[in-house]
Design a protein around this motif. Sequence first.
Motif, PDB file in Angstrom:
ATOM      1  N   PRO A 102      63.392 -31.777  10.848  1.00  0.00           N
ATOM      2  CA  PRO A 102      63.818 -30.979   9.695  1.00  0.00           C
ATOM      3  C   PRO A 102      64.129 -31.812   8.466  1.00  0.00           C
ATOM      4  O   PRO A 102      64.237 -31.278   7.374  1.00  0.00           O
ATOM      5  CB  PRO A 102      65.076 -30.264  10.224  1.00  0.00           C
ATOM      6  N   ARG A 103      64.262 -33.134   8.632  1.00  0.00           N
ATOM      7  CA  ARG A 103      64.578 -33.996   7.498  1.00  0.00           C
ATOM      8  C   ARG A 103      63.351 -34.712   6.955  1.00  0.00           C
ATOM      9  O   ARG A 103      63.476 -35.626   6.144  1.00  0.00           O
ATOM     10  CB  ARG A 103      65.624 -35.035   7.913  1.00  0.00           C
ATOM     11  N   ALA A 104      62.161 -34.296   7.405  1.00  0.00           N
ATOM     12  CA  ALA A 104      60.950 -34.938   6.926  1.00  0.00           C
ATOM     13  C   ALA A 104      60.756 -34.632   5.447  1.00  0.00           C
ATOM     14  O   ALA A 104      60.832 -33.476   5.015  1.00  0.00           O
ATOM     15  CB  ALA A 104      59.751 -34.457   7.732  1.00  0.00           C
ATOM     16  N   ILE A 105      60.510 -35.654   4.668  1.00  0.00           N
ATOM     17  CA  ILE A 105      60.354 -35.493   3.224  1.00  0.00           C
ATOM     18  C   ILE A 105      59.142 -36.298   2.776  1.00  0.00           C
ATOM     19  O   ILE A 105      58.644 -37.163   3.489  1.00  0.00           O
ATOM     20  CB  ILE A 105      61.603 -35.972   2.444  1.00  0.00           C
ATOM     21  N   THR A 106      58.677 -35.980   1.600  1.00  0.00           N
ATOM     22  CA  THR A 106      57.623 -36.736   0.953  1.00  0.00           C
ATOM     23  C   THR A 106      58.139 -37.206  -0.395  1.00  0.00           C
ATOM     24  O   THR A 106      58.856 -36.463  -1.087  1.00  0.00           O
ATOM     25  CB  THR A 106      56.350 -35.893   0.789  1.00  0.00           C
ATOM     26  N   THR A 107      57.798 -38.417  -0.767  1.00  0.00           N
ATOM     27  CA  THR A 107      58.343 -39.045  -1.969  1.00  0.00           C
ATOM     28  C   THR A 107      57.215 -39.396  -2.925  1.00  0.00           C
ATOM     29  O   THR A 107      56.205 -39.966  -2.504  1.00  0.00           O
ATOM     30  CB  THR A 107      59.134 -40.325  -1.620  1.00  0.00           C
ATOM     31  N   CYS A 108      57.396 -39.041  -4.188  1.00  0.00           N
ATOM     32  CA  CYS A 108      56.480 -39.459  -5.249  1.00  0.00           C
ATOM     33  C   CYS A 108      56.986 -40.806  -5.780  1.00  0.00           C
ATOM     34  O   CYS A 108      57.964 -40.866  -6.531  1.00  0.00           O
ATOM     35  CB  CYS A 108      56.434 -38.408  -6.363  1.00  0.00           C
ATOM     36  N   TRP A 109      56.325 -41.870  -5.391  1.00  0.00           N
ATOM     37  CA  TRP A 109      56.819 -43.211  -5.735  1.00  0.00           C
ATOM     38  C   TRP A 109      56.645 -43.521  -7.206  1.00  0.00           C
ATOM     39  O   TRP A 109      57.376 -44.357  -7.753  1.00  0.00           O
ATOM     40  CB  TRP A 109      56.097 -44.246  -4.878  1.00  0.00           C
ATOM     41  N   ARG A 110      55.696 -42.885  -7.876  1.00  0.00           N
ATOM     42  CA  ARG A 110      55.579 -43.081  -9.328  1.00  0.00           C
ATOM     43  C   ARG A 110      56.804 -42.507 -10.035  1.00  0.00           C
ATOM     44  O   ARG A 110      57.359 -43.136 -10.950  1.00  0.00           O
ATOM     45  CB  ARG A 110      54.309 -42.403  -9.828  1.00  0.00           C
ATOM     46  N   LEU A 111      57.243 -41.299  -9.611  1.00  0.00           N
ATOM     47  CA  LEU A 111      58.462 -40.715 -10.183  1.00  0.00           C
ATOM     48  C   LEU A 111      59.689 -41.528  -9.785  1.00  0.00           C
ATOM     49  O   LEU A 111      60.630 -41.681 -10.576  1.00  0.00           O
ATOM     50  CB  LEU A 111      58.596 -39.273  -9.717  1.00  0.00           C
ATOM     51  N   PHE A 112      59.695 -42.067  -8.557  1.00  0.00           N
ATOM     52  CA  PHE A 112      60.806 -42.914  -8.120  1.00  0.00           C
ATOM     53  C   PHE A 112      60.931 -44.147  -9.009  1.00  0.00           C
ATOM     54  O   PHE A 112      62.033 -44.528  -9.425  1.00  0.00           O
ATOM     55  CB  PHE A 112      60.586 -43.316  -6.664  1.00  0.00           C
ATOM     56  N   ARG A 113      59.783 -44.791  -9.317  1.00  0.00           N
ATOM     57  CA  ARG A 113      59.807 -45.972 -10.173  1.00  0.00           C
ATOM     58  C   ARG A 113      60.322 -45.617 -11.576  1.00  0.00           C
ATOM     59  O   ARG A 113      61.093 -46.359 -12.190  1.00  0.00           O
ATOM     60  CB  ARG A 113      58.401 -46.569 -10.255  1.00  0.00           C
ATOM     61  N   LYS A 114      59.892 -44.452 -12.081  1.00  0.00           N
ATOM     62  CA  LYS A 114      60.323 -44.032 -13.411  1.00  0.00           C
ATOM     63  C   LYS A 114      61.828 -43.769 -13.442  1.00  0.00           C
ATOM     64  O   LYS A 114      62.530 -44.198 -14.366  1.00  0.00           O
ATOM     65  CB  LYS A 114      59.552 -42.783 -13.828  1.00  0.00           C
ATOM     66  N   CYS A 115      62.342 -43.067 -12.435  1.00  0.00           N
ATOM     67  CA  CYS A 115      63.780 -42.777 -12.378  1.00  0.00           C
ATOM     68  C   CYS A 115      64.590 -44.055 -12.215  1.00  0.00           C
ATOM     69  O   CYS A 115      65.662 -44.202 -12.818  1.00  0.00           O
ATOM     70  CB  CYS A 115      64.070 -41.816 -11.237  1.00  0.00           C
TER      71      CYS A 115
END
Length: 342
Positions: A102-115
């Motif tokens: 239930p804790r499976a997630i997907t991450t946008c690493w481009r948005l992560f780098r920007k944040c």
Amino acid sequence: MQVNSHCVIFGDFNATHNYWNCSRNSTRGTQLKDFCDQVNLETIYPDSPTRYGYDTSNTLDIALVNDFNFPYNISSLTELSSDHNPVLLNFNFSLPIHQENPRAITTCWRLFRKCLNNNVIIGNYANIKNPFALEEKIATFTEAVCSAHLESSQPITDTRHTFTPSHIKKLITMKNRARKRHQITLNPIYKTESNRLQAKIKKELKKHSQETWKNRLLSLNTQDNSFWNIQKIFKNKRVDIPALHTASGIAITDDQKANLIAKTLKDNFTENTRPAGFSNSIDSDVTTTLERFFSHPPPTPVSPTNPDEVAAYVNKLKIRKTPDLTIDQTRSTTPFGVEQDG
């Protein structure tokens, strides 16, 4: 191990290898690792060493697993007085083999780098002169990383397990093995092998998807309504609401989005309350202006339109453009939007 299935061998192999967190690779450890790779055996080992010597520590107690896909946990226990720690390997048979996370997630690493770039300024981490400032900077950096990961991640909603052919699973296993070898040894040969297998996996997955879709189309029949059920996929347009960003955070789940939209509508359609002691005379100014305007109507009335004039304006409109307001140059408009002859 090669003949029998659902097999586990657990004990002290007296073999060291970097793969199970040892400081060096012995001859026996290298042979054991090569054998596991050849027959596709899973190696299970604890996170901490199992034997402690003079200025040395190694992981000698490991388990070899063949086709025994149950959840497990393994740990090295700091008990007894021997130089070998007891090692506990526990398989959980009460849980299913394939368990949804239930804790499976997907991450946008481009948005992560920007944040992360917006929240972290490298200059603020210079000139650290005491341990207290270092701890404060570490806590600030950790909080920035966690916040950026939270803003750029969303849960995986599609939990359906699709069938994967055995030859593609084998390619995935080989690719993961080459990737892990590159991470351990930093040998560029394993990196090249991993990239080659990744490209081959994509090609095989595309071929499998096309073959599956072809077989599905060939199996359609108008008698059992399967043909009419599948055509709904192409007719209905399904649009998923993306993650909503707000000043208080990010709304990802359906409940968070619904609450955010409800709060926004409530705020927008709530009448503004005037503060106590409101002394602005804007109400009286508006009333006086309207009464003055309606008490002095235009001297010449506006001539009514006719169907021919409306049809002429409609014919001038561009059919591929959004209709806009067409202003007649022979007419003028008052500040209140009432037309009068020019």
